[in-house]
Motif scaffolding. Sequence first.
Motif, PDB file in Angstrom:
ATOM      1  N   MET A  50       0.835  -1.185   0.000  1.00 49.92           N
ATOM      2  CA  MET A  50       0.000   0.000   0.000  1.00 49.92           C
ATOM      3  C   MET A  50       0.872   1.238   0.000  1.00 49.92           C
ATOM      4  O   MET A  50       1.868   1.309   0.713  1.00 49.92           O
ATOM      5  CB  MET A  50      -0.891  -0.011   1.244  1.00 49.92           C
ATOM      6  N   ASN A  51       0.514   2.197  -0.821  1.00 47.90           N
ATOM      7  CA  ASN A  51       1.232   3.464  -0.847  1.00 47.90           C
ATOM      8  C   ASN A  51       0.947   4.251   0.420  1.00 47.90           C
ATOM      9  O   ASN A  51      -0.106   4.097   1.034  1.00 47.90           O
ATOM     10  CB  ASN A  51       0.799   4.290  -2.057  1.00 47.90           C
ATOM     11  N   ALA A  52       1.870   5.109   0.759  1.00 45.81           N
ATOM     12  CA  ALA A  52       1.697   5.954   1.938  1.00 45.81           C
ATOM     13  C   ALA A  52       0.609   6.980   1.689  1.00 45.81           C
ATOM     14  O   ALA A  52       0.493   7.522   0.588  1.00 45.81           O
ATOM     15  CB  ALA A  52       3.018   6.649   2.264  1.00 45.81           C
ATOM     16  N   ILE A  53      -0.198   7.225   2.726  1.00 41.99           N
ATOM     17  CA  ILE A  53      -1.165   8.307   2.623  1.00 41.99           C
ATOM     18  C   ILE A  53      -0.427   9.621   2.823  1.00 41.99           C
ATOM     19  O   ILE A  53       0.613   9.667   3.483  1.00 41.99           O
ATOM     20  CB  ILE A  53      -2.311   8.173   3.652  1.00 41.99           C
ATOM     21  N   THR A  54      -0.944  10.669   2.247  1.00 44.72           N
ATOM     22  CA  THR A  54      -0.358  11.991   2.389  1.00 44.72           C
ATOM     23  C   THR A  54      -1.152  12.781   3.408  1.00 44.72           C
ATOM     24  O   THR A  54      -2.382  12.838   3.331  1.00 44.72           O
ATOM     25  CB  THR A  54      -0.367  12.741   1.039  1.00 44.72           C
ATOM     26  N   LEU A  55      -0.449  13.359   4.360  1.00 45.89           N
ATOM     27  CA  LEU A  55      -1.049  14.255   5.342  1.00 45.89           C
ATOM     28  C   LEU A  55      -0.364  15.609   5.224  1.00 45.89           C
ATOM     29  O   LEU A  55       0.864  15.697   5.340  1.00 45.89           O
ATOM     30  CB  LEU A  55      -0.873  13.711   6.759  1.00 45.89           C
ATOM     31  N   TYR A  56      -1.144  16.633   4.961  1.00 45.86           N
ATOM     32  CA  TYR A  56      -0.601  17.989   4.899  1.00 45.86           C
ATOM     33  C   TYR A  56      -0.566  18.551   6.309  1.00 45.86           C
ATOM     34  O   TYR A  56      -1.548  18.466   7.048  1.00 45.86           O
ATOM     35  CB  TYR A  56      -1.450  18.869   3.984  1.00 45.86           C
ATOM     36  N   THR A  57       0.577  19.096   6.690  1.00 47.00           N
ATOM     37  CA  THR A  57       0.730  19.635   8.040  1.00 47.00           C
ATOM     38  C   THR A  57       0.960  21.134   7.992  1.00 47.00           C
ATOM     39  O   THR A  57       1.549  21.659   7.044  1.00 47.00           O
ATOM     40  CB  THR A  57       1.897  18.965   8.787  1.00 47.00           C
ATOM     41  N   ARG A  58       0.463  21.778   9.045  1.00 46.10           N
ATOM     42  CA  ARG A  58       0.637  23.236   9.160  1.00 46.10           C
ATOM     43  C   ARG A  58       0.615  23.590  10.637  1.00 46.10           C
ATOM     44  O   ARG A  58      -0.200  23.058  11.393  1.00 46.10           O
ATOM     45  CB  ARG A  58      -0.500  23.939   8.427  1.00 46.10           C
ATOM     46  N   ARG A  59       1.502  24.454  11.036  1.00 44.16           N
ATOM     47  CA  ARG A  59       1.535  24.929  12.422  1.00 44.16           C
ATOM     48  C   ARG A  59       0.463  25.997  12.602  1.00 44.16           C
ATOM     49  O   ARG A  59       0.291  26.876  11.765  1.00 44.16           O
ATOM     50  CB  ARG A  59       2.896  25.525  12.772  1.00 44.16           C
ATOM     51  N   LEU A  60      -0.251  25.899  13.718  1.00 45.59           N
ATOM     52  CA  LEU A  60      -1.272  26.883  14.098  1.00 45.59           C
ATOM     53  C   LEU A  60      -0.971  27.295  15.531  1.00 45.59           C
ATOM     54  O   LEU A  60      -1.594  26.803  16.466  1.00 45.59           O
ATOM     55  CB  LEU A  60      -2.679  26.283  13.990  1.00 45.59           C
ATOM     56  N   GLY A  61       0.023  28.186  15.712  1.00 44.08           N
ATOM     57  CA  GLY A  61       0.471  28.519  17.063  1.00 44.08           C
ATOM     58  C   GLY A  61       1.143  27.308  17.669  1.00 44.08           C
ATOM     59  O   GLY A  61       2.066  26.737  17.089  1.00 44.08           O
ATOM     60  N   GLN A  62       0.662  26.856  18.840  1.00 36.46           N
ATOM     61  CA  GLN A  62       1.197  25.645  19.474  1.00 36.46           C
ATOM     62  C   GLN A  62       0.631  24.369  18.850  1.00 36.46           C
ATOM     63  O   GLN A  62       1.167  23.286  19.038  1.00 36.46           O
ATOM     64  CB  GLN A  62       0.880  25.651  20.977  1.00 36.46           C
ATOM     65  N   ALA A  63      -0.468  24.493  18.135  1.00 29.06           N
ATOM     66  CA  ALA A  63      -1.145  23.332  17.553  1.00 29.06           C
ATOM     67  C   ALA A  63      -0.558  22.994  16.182  1.00 29.06           C
ATOM     68  O   ALA A  63       0.106  23.812  15.541  1.00 29.06           O
ATOM     69  CB  ALA A  63      -2.637  23.623  17.410  1.00 29.06           C
ATOM     70  N   THR A  64      -0.843  21.777  15.750  1.00 23.35           N
ATOM     71  CA  THR A  64      -0.479  21.340  14.407  1.00 23.35           C
ATOM     72  C   THR A  64      -1.716  20.772  13.739  1.00 23.35           C
ATOM     73  O   THR A  64      -2.441  19.970  14.324  1.00 23.35           O
ATOM     74  CB  THR A  64       0.609  20.252  14.445  1.00 23.35           C
TER      75      THR A  64
END
Length: 169
Positions: A1-15
Amino acid sequence: MNAITLYTRRLGQATSFEFNVFDNQFATENLAVRKVLMAMLESVHELLNEVEIEYNDSMLVEKVGAKRAGELLRFLGATKDNSRETMTNGVVVSRTFRAPLTEERYEYFYHLKDIATLAHYRLKEGDEDRIVFYFTRYLQLIAPDARSQDRFLAGLDAYSLPYKLVPIK
């Protein structure tokens, strides 16, 4: 199975971790997609205390049937008092309600067979979104701290779900 893609972004202390349904090319009832939601839920379970659901009557009836739609909405906490309508040209296009996230309601989302049964939902910590599903476009986790971020990624690993993280600015 291919890896799923997760887009990440910082939102202050949160991700923010965003699973884009179109980019990953999985049906919303695919086990891999369900595992993403399960890992998200596990990572912030103790923080979640409310659910907000937006739905279109005819779309929900088409998915689950008229009787089951009414039962489901009542189970999830919809009442006349907590529901509001969104109208366009005098026609109701959607309804939204907010209710406490009980353990039974949490279990409903955890065992959901098709994450798109409900068109748009938000699992919240007070007024803060923690998990958002938006109209078959994306499923998003807003992890408030490093602990919940680590728990989410460990959950994906525990489900043997390969992933790649793509940071966005």
